[in-house]
Design an enzyme around this catalytic site. Structure first.
Site, short mmCIF file in Angstrom:
data_model
loop_
_atom_site.label_atom_id
_atom_site.label_comp_id
_atom_site.label_asym_id
_atom_site.label_seq_id
_atom_site.Cartn_x
_atom_site.Cartn_y
_atom_site.Cartn_z
N LYS A 206 0.86 -1.18 0.00
CA LYS A 206 0.00 0.00 0.00
C LYS A 206 0.89 1.23 0.00
CE LYS A 206 -3.73 2.28 2.54
NZ LYS A 206 -4.66 2.19 3.71
N LYS A 261 -2.07 -1.49 -3.82
CA LYS A 261 -2.94 -0.32 -3.80
C LYS A 261 -2.08 0.93 -3.94
CE LYS A 261 -6.30 2.06 -0.82
NZ LYS A 261 -6.95 2.10 0.52
#
Length: 337
Positions: A206, A261
């Site tokens: 992330k 992400k």
């Protein structure tokens, strides 16, 4: 990538356009196929009854109270979407420095999980394990006197949060906080509590991205975060090898699935992760990606259906096994014809 150089003879014996000439032959050789099975639908849940609030920075997306969320869940099951990801909008009065509302057995997320599993038991329910919706400062963890997010103290709360979600009936807990060691601690706690079937979707890579702004508006953490940032725990967008280390650690600690992400700006990471580990790999097409596609489409600059399906196909082509996307419902409608 396989070496394809000796397979084909030179032009004109080989004409690559032959197979592109007609729709039937294009369909026959299509390598990547998109279906509603590929989607997880992220939703925002708020308190109340019959409550519906639009998210201004995400046109077409609404925060829904639990009763309306159940109706939405029935609709996406009918479309063939296998799972929904829950993100609670925590009232300001429930936020605190220690994020204790995160593991409240009667909290908003926990009640939403129970209602959804009662109403549509066949729908997979994914819960976000992170503290930013519950902290007064908008960070994903507990902070010390200098404002630094403390790792181990945060993990202790995340473990309580994950177990509370599993006890409510969540099928998948998804730690999105990027604290070190939290996957192993969550896995051990779930096993100890008898939740041996609860899956972990780890947000392993992330990035500290600028594409998250509309999401923070949607869950109400933007105002709390203010001018703060998350650079001390989310990954540097310039790094690629680091993502492989993060994914490897999470898999070793017991993750069933891993997440990259954001989506399209990081497809090189998706490909590397899938090639290196071969594990179930998911991608989050984040709020900023949605907002860009929606705004350009509303202005008539892009054909919405065409660019959305192209973007989702590109994510799957890069190696994703599943995609969290705010376009899940609309894309399923388009794909189902």
């Amino acid at each position: 990538m396989p070496d394809i150089s000796p397979i084909r003879a030179a032009y004109p014996v080989t004409r690559m356009r032959r197979m592109r000439r007609d729709d039937f032959s294009r369909r026959m050789m299509r390598e990547t196929r998109l279906s509603p099975d590929d989607f997880i639908y992220p939703v925002f849940v708020l308190e109340g009854q019959g409550e519906r609030e639009p998210v201004p920075s995400m046109p077409g997306i609404e925060r829904l109270s639990i009763d309306l969320l159940v109706e939405e869940a029935r609709a996406i099951v009918a479309l063939g979407i296998p799972a929904m990801a829950l993100f609670p909008v925590t009232p300001m009065e429930a936020k605190s420095l220690d994020a204790r509302e995160a593991f409240n057995a009667n909290g908003l997320a926990q009640r939403a999980v129970k209602a959804l599993k009662d109403a549509v038991p066949e729908l997979g329910i994914v819960t976000d394990v992170a503290l930013d919706p519950f902290t007064t400062h908008g960070q994903d963890g507990l902070i010390d006197d200098s404002g630094y997010v403390m790792n181990d103290e945060t993990v202790d709360v995340l473990v309580k949060q994950a177990v509370s979600h599993a006890e409510a009936g969540a099928d998948i807990v998804a730690p999105s906080d990027m604290m070190d060691g939290r996957i192993g601690e969550v896995r051990a706690a779930l096993e100890a509590a008898g939740h041996i079937h609860t899956r972990i979707l780890a947000y392993s890579a992330k990035y500290a991205s600028s594409f998250y702004g509309p999401f923070r508006d949607a869950v109400g953490s933007s105002a709390n975060l203010g001018g703060g940032d998350k650079y001390s725990y989310q990954m540097d967008p310039a790094n690629s090898d680091e993502a492989l280390h993060e994914v490897g650690l999470d898999l070793a600690e017991g993750a069933d699935m891993v997440m990259v992400k954001p989506g399209m700006p990081y497809l090189d990471i998706v490909r590397r992760v899938k090639d290196q580990f071969g594990a179930p790999t998911f991608v989050y097409q984040v709020s900023g990606e949605y907002a860009m596609l929606k705004a350009a489409s509303q202005n008539g600059w892009l054909n919405e259906q065409a660019v959305v399906l192209e973007s989702l196909t590109s994510i799957k082509r890069a190696g994703a096994d599943g995609i969290l996307t705010y376009y899940a419902k609309q894309a399923a409608l388009w794909l189902n014809g």
